[in-house]
Design an enzyme around this catalytic site. Structure first.
Site, PDB file in Angstrom:
ATOM      1  N   LYS A 203     -65.951  35.560  10.897  1.00 12.26           N
ATOM      2  CA  LYS A 203     -64.646  35.761  11.506  1.00 12.26           C
ATOM      3  C   LYS A 203     -64.046  34.397  11.825  1.00 12.26           C
ATOM      4  CE  LYS A 203     -62.250  37.955  15.300  1.00 12.26           C
ATOM      5  NZ  LYS A 203     -62.331  38.921  16.398  1.00 12.26           N
ATOM      6  N   LYS A 227     -59.506  30.259  20.064  1.00 13.80           N
ATOM      7  CA  LYS A 227     -60.888  30.741  20.073  1.00 13.80           C
ATOM      8  C   LYS A 227     -61.766  29.838  19.193  1.00 13.80           C
ATOM      9  CE  LYS A 227     -59.520  35.500  21.186  1.00 13.80           C
ATOM     10  NZ  LYS A 227     -59.668  36.964  20.926  1.00 13.80           N
ATOM     11  N   LYS A 258     -63.084  38.295   7.776  1.00  9.74           N
ATOM     12  CA  LYS A 258     -61.795  38.485   8.435  1.00  9.74           C
ATOM     13  C   LYS A 258     -61.172  37.138   8.752  1.00  9.74           C
ATOM     14  CE  LYS A 258     -60.167  40.235  12.778  1.00  9.74           C
ATOM     15  NZ  LYS A 258     -60.559  40.524  14.111  1.00  9.74           N
ATOM     16  N   SER A 284     -53.648  41.933  11.160  1.00  9.97           N
ATOM     17  CA  SER A 284     -52.285  42.226  11.592  1.00  9.97           C
ATOM     18  C   SER A 284     -51.244  41.299  10.968  1.00  9.97           C
ATOM     19  CB  SER A 284     -52.211  42.165  13.112  1.00  9.97           C
ATOM     20  OG  SER A 284     -52.665  40.912  13.592  1.00  9.97           O
TER      21      SER A 284
HETATM   22  C1  PBG Z   1     -60.933  40.974  19.027  1.00 14.92           C
HETATM   23  C2  PBG Z   1     -60.321  41.267  17.726  1.00 14.92           C
HETATM   24  C3  PBG Z   1     -59.242  40.602  17.124  1.00 14.92           C
HETATM   25  C4  PBG Z   1     -58.947  41.319  15.974  1.00 14.92           C
HETATM   26  C5  PBG Z   1     -59.846  42.378  15.873  1.00 14.92           C
HETATM   27  N1  PBG Z   1     -60.698  42.314  16.946  1.00 14.92           N
HETATM   28  C6  PBG Z   1     -58.430  39.458  17.596  1.00 14.92           C
HETATM   29  C7  PBG Z   1     -59.059  38.161  17.878  1.00 14.92           C
HETATM   30  O1  PBG Z   1     -60.239  37.932  17.646  1.00 14.92           O
HETATM   31  O2  PBG Z   1     -58.350  37.292  18.404  1.00 14.92           O
HETATM   32  C8  PBG Z   1     -57.827  40.995  15.042  1.00 14.92           C
HETATM   33  C9  PBG Z   1     -57.324  42.107  14.202  1.00 14.92           C
HETATM   34  C10 PBG Z   1     -55.991  41.885  13.602  1.00 14.92           C
HETATM   35  O3  PBG Z   1     -55.373  40.811  13.720  1.00 14.92           O
HETATM   36  O4  PBG Z   1     -55.496  42.831  12.959  1.00 14.92           O
HETATM   37  N2  PBG Z   1     -62.091  40.283  19.052  1.00 14.92           N
END
Ligand code: PBG
Length: 331
Positions: A203, A227, A258, A284
């Site tokens: 991620k 993050k 992701k 998203s």
């Molecule tokens: C939370 C999480 C996130 C997403 C899924 N779970 C955001 C992040 O880590 O900041 C993002 C999903 C998306 O952008 O569609 N841990």
């Protein structure tokens, strides 16, 4: 291979492209309904729908419309949903303590979903960001950084309650080191040995998550922090293989990459290297880019299907996409 390469005009690659039927039967990758997982946003104390401005056609949904929304998803043949909660602001605190209460909004909703649709596979994130008043995925140490080992304790409890509520899949999305092992051990110990762990293994610390933070209403808590100390740097690929290897060793059943489209090389390399179930998340920001260009008439709707095929071509087994329902309807 080289010997087989014949020359024009013996070989005319366009022959196979001439007729639509031929093109279809020769397709190397395609999308079926079994490739699609629908993420949904459910909001505590909401009645009906609330549009998410930065995600065209996506709503936060209230409990009173949950059943009819899920019915639509089930009716097109989608097999799995990822459920994201939007938590009452008053319940957010520095420790994200609402996340590890059995009787919280998400756990109650999951039990309800499993009662209504026992066959529908539910996936729930393990991470504290919907519940913390600073918007980070874990708990902070004195210097304000996310504390790995303290966070593991919280995530373990959160995962156990999700399993207890009936979630088929728990999906650690927090990127703490060692979380898969801690969660796997706890699940075994408490006799949830069939709960699937879908690890957000690679991620990236990505700006493509922007609209999601609006969706779960953590944007205003998070501000312009990053993050970067726990999610991966977009510059790194070998490190993704290391992350995935660790998570498999620790007990992940499925791994996920992701974001999606900007990270197709990672999807491809992970699948090739490990040959285990590999999901990808079209996040998203990717969704919103495509949808806003379509809404402006700058791109045609077909770009969505094309983007999903690219994931299959790269080797993904399944795709989390906000377009799942819309695409499934048109298959
Ligand atoms: C939370 C999480 C996130 C997403 C899924 N779970 C955001 C992040 O880590 O900041 C993002 C999903 C998306 O952008 O569609 N841990």
């Amino acid at each position: 291979m080289k010997d087989l390469l014949r020359k024009f005009p013996t070989t005319r690659l366009r022959r196979n492209r001439l007729k639509s039927g031929l093109r279809s039967i020769l397709a190397e990758s395609d999308i079926t309904v079994n490739d699609l997982i629908q993420p949904i946003f459910i909001k505590e104390n909401l009645s009906g729908y609330e549009p998410i401005v930065s995600m065209p056609d996506v709503n936060r949904i209230g409990e009173n419309v949950l059943k009819s929304e899920l019915q639509k998803i089930v009716d097109v043949g989608i097999k799995a949903i990822a459920v994201f909660p939007v938590i009452d602001e008053k319940k957010k605190d520095p420790l994200g303590s609402e996340a590890y209460k059995q009787d919280n909004f998400l756990n109650n909703s999951i039990s309800k979903i499993k009662d209504l649709f026992p066959e529908l596979i539910t996936i729930a994130d393990v991470a504290l960001d919907p519940y913390t008043d600073h918007g980070h995925d874990g708990v902070l140490n004195e210097s304000g950084d996310v504390d790995n080992d303290l966070s593991l304790e919280a995530l373990k409890k959160q995962a156990l309650f999700l399993a207890k509520a009936g979630s088929d899949v728990v999906a650690p999305s927090d990127m703490m080191d060692g979380r898969i092992k801690v969660i796997r051990d706890a699940l075994e110990e408490e006799n949830y040995k069939d709960t699937v762990i879908l690890s957000y293994a690679a991620k990236y610390s990505s700006k493509f998550y922007g609209p999601f933070k609006d969706a779960v209403e953590s944007a205003k808590f998070f501000g312009n922090k990053t993050k970067d100390t726990y999610q991966m740097s977009p510059t790194n690929k070998l490190e993704a293989l290391h992350e995935v290897a660790m998570d498999i060793n620790e007990g992940a059943d499925i791994v996920m990459i992701k974001p999606g489209m900007p990270y197709l090389d990672i999807v491809s390399s992970v699948k090739e290297a490990f040959k285990i179930p590999t999901f990808v998340y079209q996040v998203s920001g990717e969704y919103s880019m495509l949808k806003s260009a379509i809404a402006n008439g700058w791109l045609s709707e077909e770009v969505i299907r094309e983007s999903l095929v690219s994931f299959k071509r790269a080797g993904a087994d399944c795709i989390l996409t906000y377009s799942a329902l819309e695409v499934a309807k048109n298959l």
